[in-house]
Design a protein around this motif. Structure first.
Motif, PDB file in Angstrom:
ATOM      1  N   VAL A   1     -25.832  46.520   8.717  1.00 23.70           N
ATOM      2  CA  VAL A   1     -26.129  46.010   7.386  1.00 23.70           C
ATOM      3  C   VAL A   1     -26.743  44.434   7.643  1.00 23.70           C
ATOM      4  CG1 VAL A   1     -25.567  45.457   4.914  1.00 23.70           C
ATOM      5  CG2 VAL A   1     -24.304  47.252   6.223  1.00 23.70           C
ATOM      6  N   ALA A   2     -28.000  44.257   7.032  1.00 24.64           N
ATOM      7  CA  ALA A   2     -28.750  43.000   6.924  1.00 24.64           C
ATOM      8  C   ALA A   2     -29.173  43.014   5.534  1.00 24.64           C
ATOM      9  CB  ALA A   2     -29.667  42.830   8.215  1.00 24.64           C
ATOM     10  N   TRP A   3     -28.658  42.136   4.673  1.00 21.41           N
ATOM     11  CA  TRP A   3     -29.073  42.189   3.448  1.00 21.41           C
ATOM     12  C   TRP A   3     -28.737  40.546   2.621  1.00 21.41           C
ATOM     13  CZ3 TRP A   3     -31.416  44.613  -0.425  1.00 21.41           C
ATOM     14  CH2 TRP A   3     -31.221  44.386  -1.711  1.00 21.41           C
ATOM     15  N   LYS A   4     -30.052  40.075   2.272  1.00 18.30           N
ATOM     16  CA  LYS A   4     -29.911  38.683   1.655  1.00 18.30           C
ATOM     17  C   LYS A   4     -29.235  37.597   2.563  1.00 18.30           C
ATOM     18  CE  LYS A   4     -29.757  40.520  -2.997  1.00 18.30           C
ATOM     19  NZ  LYS A   4     -28.898  40.203  -4.473  1.00 18.30           N
ATOM     20  N   GLY A   5     -29.536  37.638   3.694  1.00 18.95           N
ATOM     21  CA  GLY A   5     -29.257  36.841   4.757  1.00 18.95           C
ATOM     22  C   GLY A   5     -27.855  36.934   5.300  1.00 18.95           C
TER      23      GLY A   5
END
Length: 163
Positions: free
Chosen positions: A134-138
């Motif tokens: 998961v890669a989300w909002k930094g």
């Protein structure tokens, strides 16, 4: 205690019998599987990726969810059907607004990013592997489980499969 011992034994067996697949990066596995379906390497990139590979029965899947500039989430899944060399199926769909809201609430939860490594216990006879990134909002995290994921990965799979 017995469950943990069996889980370790299955993991060891998976590493021995899975061969080169276990030594490759998860991104490479996504790209290779998607190439078999005629998709470009860019199709393996998204905010959420899940790679699942069965050990004995064969078969694998690459699920990628990405959010476009309008805030709509699209999900792409490529899967092999057992060990058949030409048995590759690709499917795409857009999450409903309700499912997208649930997904984003889940992705915004700070507890998700505190979980790392293995989150599941041995729960079946065909262990394989399941890796979600998961890669989300930094923020980012990588979660792993055996064939049937426990709470976090099961919840994520359920959200992505809702439409």
């Amino acid at each position: 205690m017995i469950r943990r011992r069996w889980g370790t034994a299955w993991l060891f067996a998976a590493m021995i019998f899975a061969g080169p697949a276990m030594s490759r990066s998860i991104e490479d596995l996504h790209v290779d599987l998607r190439a078999r379906a005629g998709l470009p390497p860019a199709s393996a990139v998204g905010e959420v990726t899940i790679f699942r590979q069965a050990l004995y029965l064969g078969g694998s899947s690459s699920t990628v969810a990405r959010r476009n500039t309008r805030g709509r989430w699209t999900v792409s899944r490529v899967e092999t059907l057992g060990r058949a060399p030409n048995g590759v199926r690709a499917k795409n769909w857009t999450l409903s607004r309700d499912s997208a809201e649930v997904l984003e609430r889940w992705l915004d939860d700070p507890a998700l990013y505190q979980m790392t490594g293995s989150v599941g216990e041995q729960s079946c006879l065909d262990p394989g592997m399941l890796v979600a990134e998961v890669a989300w909002k930094g923020r980012s995290t990588s979660l792993e489980a055996d064939c049937e994921a426990d709470d976090p990965l099961k919840a994520l799979s359920g959200i992505l499969n809702a439409s």
